[in-house]
Enzyme design. Structure first.
Site: not given
Ligand code: FCB
Length: 458
Positions: A164, A294, A119, A358, A292, A75
């Site tokens: 995002e 985290y 992006h 992500e 995405n 990607r």
């Molecule tokens: C996300 C972004 C990506 C990267 C990660 C850690 O929010 O999409 O570009 O910075 O975080």
């Protein structure tokens, strides 16, 4: 060994401004991130994306790294300011040539290219005319999307419009910690609307041009109450969930803006950007949704708390610091959040294919004797992949997993200090070294399964 479904796709992700460098090459124009990163005090250590990983010149080597990992998909994002340097007007064919070469290189190695059209690198001339706070930007975005499709659509099957929109709108125009660095809640909501409108217009335009697989990449928050027994915390969860998730997913998935969010946004001024016909455009059906993930977000109701400018109008809410293990970003490590997210969205939209577009972590990696022993990252990936397996077993339609990121790169306002790569980049020499996590990921991909024993804490 616990296997993944036969057609499950493995990949890695990157974004143009974070890796390409070559910001003035072949007719590329400035983006809001060039302006922002060159403004003193905006980015940690004064870092900019001027050179980044020099991927623009080293893309062949980088595609070779993807191939060495055995990945089936990659990607990447297309830089709007390379393709339409003025934001509107003439196409810069030399900019498209770069993505042409990249796509051919990927395909020659049997790697499926997955393109994201935005992006975060808005052409600066559009920001000068109001950026995402004005409708014109949404229309120009759809035009640009078609230009890219016309060049690459014979070889790129899977498209995402935005990456995002929450970040673009709230971090870019609300708290100003991202480009263009504006701090105005009303502007943040106007930007959000025009981002979503741009998404819908682009989906329609891409479909009309022949695209078959078009989606959106979001970063939904998993919002949890600091105290599960507190009704006030539950209200805080509802507001933050509304601002982060419902205000985006509801209109995109055809439910329109939630009433409580319309009332909330109205606190900051007239919603004069709102045209009821827009909701239909925003709700244009999509073929896939990229998620995405985290870390989870915790909230607590605290009268008098200043809230977070990343969530306009969140006064009275505290965002407590995470407890337990965190990454180098200070983000809590909790794979149960990913499972929760997939269950929620998969349960809500059982017919919409989901991708993890992500997932990954920054750690203070060090290259010692030619090796990066990033056990923490292995453990992070292992834990999150086990969460994916759990929801796959429950029948959630997750099609693939893309690790963030292939390479260490320019982590936006945090600059180069935060390393998210599977591959270590020594910036002065641009030498790439696959970390231990890259070797681990390669073995998981090859086995199409996770080892019986979870990766152990150090
Ligand atoms: C996300 C972004 C990506 C990267 C990660 C850690 O929010 O999409 O570009 O910075 O975080």
């Amino acid at each position: 060994m616990t296997s993944f479904p036969e057609h499950f796709v493995w990949g890695a992700a990157t974004a143009a401004y974070q890796i390409e460098g070559a910001v003035t090459a072949d007719g590329r124009g400035p983006s809001i991130w060039d302006t922002f990163s060159h403004t003193p005090g905006r980015v940690l250590d004064g870092d900019t994306g001027d050179v980044a990983c020099d991927h623009y010149h080293r893309y062949r080597d980088d595609v070779a790294l993807v191939a060495e990992l055995g990945l089936g998909a990659y990607r990447f994002s297309v830089a709007w300011p390379r393709v339409v340097p003025g934001g509107s007007g003439p196409t810069n064919e030399a900019g498209l040539d770069f993505y042409d070469r990249l796509v051919d290189e990927l395909r020659s190695r049997d790697i499926v290219p997955m393109a994201t059209l935005y992006h975060w690198d808005l052409p600066q001339p559009l920001e000068d005319r109001g950026g995402w706070t004005v409708r014109d930007t949404a229309e120009r975005f759809a035009e640009y999307a078609v230009k890219v499709y016309e060049r690459l659509g014979d070889r790129v099957q899977t498209w995402s419009t935005l990456n995002e929109p929450w970040c673009s709108a709230y971090l870019g125009y609300g708290s100003g910690i991202h480009a263009p660095g504006r701090r105005d809640p009303a502007a943040a909501f106007a930007a959000l609307h025009h981002l979503l409108l741009g998404h819908g217009l682009a989906v329609r335009a891409l479909r009309a041009a022949g695209a078959r697989s078009v989606g959106l990449v979001v970063n939904p928050a998993v919002v949890r109450p600091a105290d599960p027994a507190s009704p006030a915390d539950a209200d805080a969860v509802r507001l933050v969930d509304g601002l982060h998730n419902r205000v985006i997913l509801d209109p995109v998935l055809g439910r329109g803006y939630p009433e409580d969010m319309v009332a909330h946004m109205s606190r900051f001024g007239d919603l004069d950007w709102f045209d009821p016909a827009d909701e239909k455009i925003i709700a244009t059906p999509i073929d896939l949704l990229g998620l995405n993930y985290y870390a989870p977000t915790y909230v607590a109701a605290r009268p008098g708390a200043s809230g977070s400018p990343n969530y306009p109008g969140s006064e009275g809410i505290e965002f407590p610091a995470p407890t337990g293990p965190v990454t180098d970003m200070g983000w809590q490590i909790d794979p149960t959040g990913l499972a929760e997210l997939l269950r929620r969205i998969g349960g809500d939209q059982p017919d919409l294919p989901l991708w993890i577009t992500e997932n990954g972590a920054a750690f203070p990696d060090r290259l010692v004797d030619g090796r990066v022993r990033d056990t923490d990252r292995i453990r992070y990936l292992d834990g999150h992949l086990r969460a994916v397996q759990a929801v796959l077993a429950e029948g959630v339609d997750v099609r693939g997993y893309l690790a963030w990121s292939l390479l260490d790169n320019f982590e936006w306002a945090e600059g180069y200090r935060r390393r998210f790569g599977l591959v270590y980049v020594d910036y002065p020499t641009q030498r790439r070294t696959p970390k231990d996590s890259a070797h681990w990921y390669r073995s998981v991909v090859a086995a199409h399964a996770l080892p019986e024993e979870p990766a152990q804490p150090r």
